[in-house]
Design a protein around this motif. Structure first.
Motif, mmCIF file in Angstrom:
data_model
loop_
_atom_site.group_PDB
_atom_site.id
_atom_site.type_symbol
_atom_site.label_atom_id
_atom_site.label_comp_id
_atom_site.label_asym_id
_atom_site.label_seq_id
_atom_site.Cartn_x
_atom_site.Cartn_y
_atom_site.Cartn_z
ATOM 1 N N LEU A 107 0.827 -1.196 0.000
ATOM 2 C CA LEU A 107 0.000 0.000 0.000
ATOM 3 C C LEU A 107 0.868 1.256 0.000
ATOM 4 N N LYS A 108 1.932 1.222 0.789
ATOM 5 C CA LYS A 108 2.853 2.357 0.867
ATOM 6 C C LYS A 108 3.520 2.599 -0.493
ATOM 7 N N GLN A 109 3.952 1.527 -1.143
ATOM 8 C CA GLN A 109 4.597 1.646 -2.455
ATOM 9 C C GLN A 109 3.614 2.167 -3.500
ATOM 10 N N LEU A 110 2.404 1.666 -3.470
ATOM 11 C CA LEU A 110 1.376 2.124 -4.402
ATOM 12 C C LEU A 110 1.121 3.616 -4.208
ATOM 13 N N PHE A 111 1.038 4.033 -2.951
ATOM 14 C CA PHE A 111 0.815 5.449 -2.662
ATOM 15 C C PHE A 111 1.976 6.295 -3.181
ATOM 16 N N GLU A 112 3.204 5.837 -2.961
ATOM 17 C CA GLU A 112 4.374 6.585 -3.424
ATOM 18 C C GLU A 112 4.339 6.772 -4.934
ATOM 19 N N GLU A 113 3.963 5.720 -5.648
ATOM 20 C CA GLU A 113 3.872 5.805 -7.106
ATOM 21 C C GLU A 113 2.818 6.820 -7.531
ATOM 22 N N LYS A 114 1.667 6.765 -6.883
ATOM 23 C CA LYS A 114 0.565 7.656 -7.267
ATOM 24 C C LYS A 114 0.848 9.107 -6.905
ATOM 25 N N ILE A 115 1.437 9.352 -5.746
ATOM 26 C CA ILE A 115 1.665 10.738 -5.337
ATOM 27 C C ILE A 115 2.772 11.381 -6.169
ATOM 28 N N ALA A 116 3.676 10.577 -6.691
ATOM 29 C CA ALA A 116 4.735 11.119 -7.542
ATOM 30 C C ALA A 116 4.148 11.676 -8.836
ATOM 31 N N ALA A 117 3.049 11.116 -9.289
ATOM 32 C CA ALA A 117 2.428 11.534 -10.545
ATOM 33 C C ALA A 117 1.441 12.683 -10.380
ATOM 34 N N VAL A 118 1.124 13.029 -9.139
ATOM 35 C CA VAL A 118 0.122 14.069 -8.870
ATOM 36 C C VAL A 118 0.699 15.460 -9.111
ATOM 37 N N THR A 119 -0.106 16.306 -9.758
ATOM 38 C CA THR A 119 0.329 17.677 -9.995
ATOM 39 C C THR A 119 -0.662 18.707 -9.455
ATOM 40 N N ALA A 120 -1.925 18.397 -9.417
ATOM 41 C CA ALA A 120 -2.945 19.364 -8.998
ATOM 42 C C ALA A 120 -3.437 19.074 -7.580
ATOM 43 N N THR A 121 -3.909 20.107 -6.914
ATOM 44 C CA THR A 121 -4.432 19.980 -5.555
ATOM 45 C C THR A 121 -5.641 19.053 -5.505
ATOM 46 N N ALA A 122 -6.475 19.109 -6.524
ATOM 47 C CA ALA A 122 -7.658 18.240 -6.570
ATOM 48 C C ALA A 122 -7.247 16.770 -6.615
ATOM 49 N N GLU A 123 -6.177 16.481 -7.324
ATOM 50 C CA GLU A 123 -5.685 15.093 -7.399
ATOM 51 C C GLU A 123 -5.163 14.628 -6.042
ATOM 52 N N ILE A 124 -4.554 15.539 -5.304
ATOM 53 C CA ILE A 124 -4.061 15.199 -3.966
ATOM 54 C C ILE A 124 -5.235 14.844 -3.062
ATOM 55 N N GLU A 125 -6.301 15.616 -3.165
ATOM 56 C CA GLU A 125 -7.499 15.343 -2.356
ATOM 57 C C GLU A 125 -8.100 13.991 -2.726
ATOM 58 N N GLN A 126 -8.110 13.665 -4.002
ATOM 59 C CA GLN A 126 -8.617 12.360 -4.443
ATOM 60 C C GLN A 126 -7.765 11.227 -3.856
ATOM 61 N N LEU A 127 -6.453 11.422 -3.851
ATOM 62 C CA LEU A 127 -5.563 10.416 -3.253
ATOM 63 C C LEU A 127 -5.843 10.272 -1.762
ATOM 64 N N SER A 158 1.649 12.427 6.159
ATOM 65 C CA SER A 158 2.747 13.398 6.067
ATOM 66 C C SER A 158 3.131 13.669 4.605
ATOM 67 N N ALA A 159 3.066 12.652 3.752
ATOM 68 C CA ALA A 159 3.382 12.846 2.336
ATOM 69 C C ALA A 159 2.357 13.760 1.681
ATOM 70 N N ILE A 160 1.103 13.600 2.036
ATOM 71 C CA ILE A 160 0.050 14.463 1.484
ATOM 72 C C ILE A 160 0.261 15.905 1.958
ATOM 73 N N ALA A 161 0.570 16.069 3.235
ATOM 74 C CA ALA A 161 0.810 17.417 3.768
ATOM 75 C C ALA A 161 2.001 18.075 3.061
ATOM 76 N N SER A 162 3.057 17.313 2.833
ATOM 77 C CA SER A 162 4.231 17.853 2.138
ATOM 78 C C SER A 162 3.904 18.251 0.707
ATOM 79 N N LYS A 163 3.134 17.422 0.052
ATOM 80 C CA LYS A 163 2.794 17.673 -1.344
ATOM 81 C C LYS A 163 1.916 18.917 -1.464
ATOM 82 N N ILE A 164 1.031 19.136 -0.505
ATOM 83 C CA ILE A 164 0.172 20.313 -0.535
ATOM 84 C C ILE A 164 1.010 21.578 -0.390
ATOM 85 N N GLU A 165 2.019 21.521 0.458
ATOM 86 C CA GLU A 165 2.903 22.680 0.655
ATOM 87 C C GLU A 165 3.749 22.859 -0.581
#
Length: 77
Positions: free
Chosen positions: A8-28, A70-77
C-alpha cells in the motif's frame, strides 16, 4: 499484513509522484485515508489477524497511515 502495508505504501508513493494538482491530492487522500479507503480496509482485515500478531500489524498499519498523511501534507505545501 505487513506485506500488505508495504504494498500500500509503495502504491501510494507511485501515485503521489504523478500528482500535480491539488484536486488530485485530495482524491488520493480520499482513496487511501477515507472511510472506505485502503487504510480502513487494512484496519478491517486486522480482525482476522491472530491475537499474538495484532500489535505488530496494527503498528505497521499506523506507520503507513502516518506516512501517507505526512506525504500528502508535504505535497500540498
Amino acid at each position: 499484513m505487513t506485506q500488505k502495508s508495504l504494498e500500500l505504501k509503495q502504491l501510494f508513493e507511485e501515485k503521489i509522484a504523478a500528482v500535480t494538482a491539488t484536486a488530485e491530492i485530495e482524491q488520493l487522500r480520499i482513496e487511501f485515508l477515507g472511510k472506505k479507503g485502503s487504510v480502513a480496509a487494512l484496519m478491517q482485515e486486522l480482525r482476522n489477524v491472530p491475537n499474538d500478531q495484532k500489535k505488530e500489524a496494527g503498528q505497521k498499519i499506523n506507520e503507513t497511515k502516518q506516512f501517507i498523511e505526512s506525504a500528502i501534507a508535504s505535497k500540498i505545501e
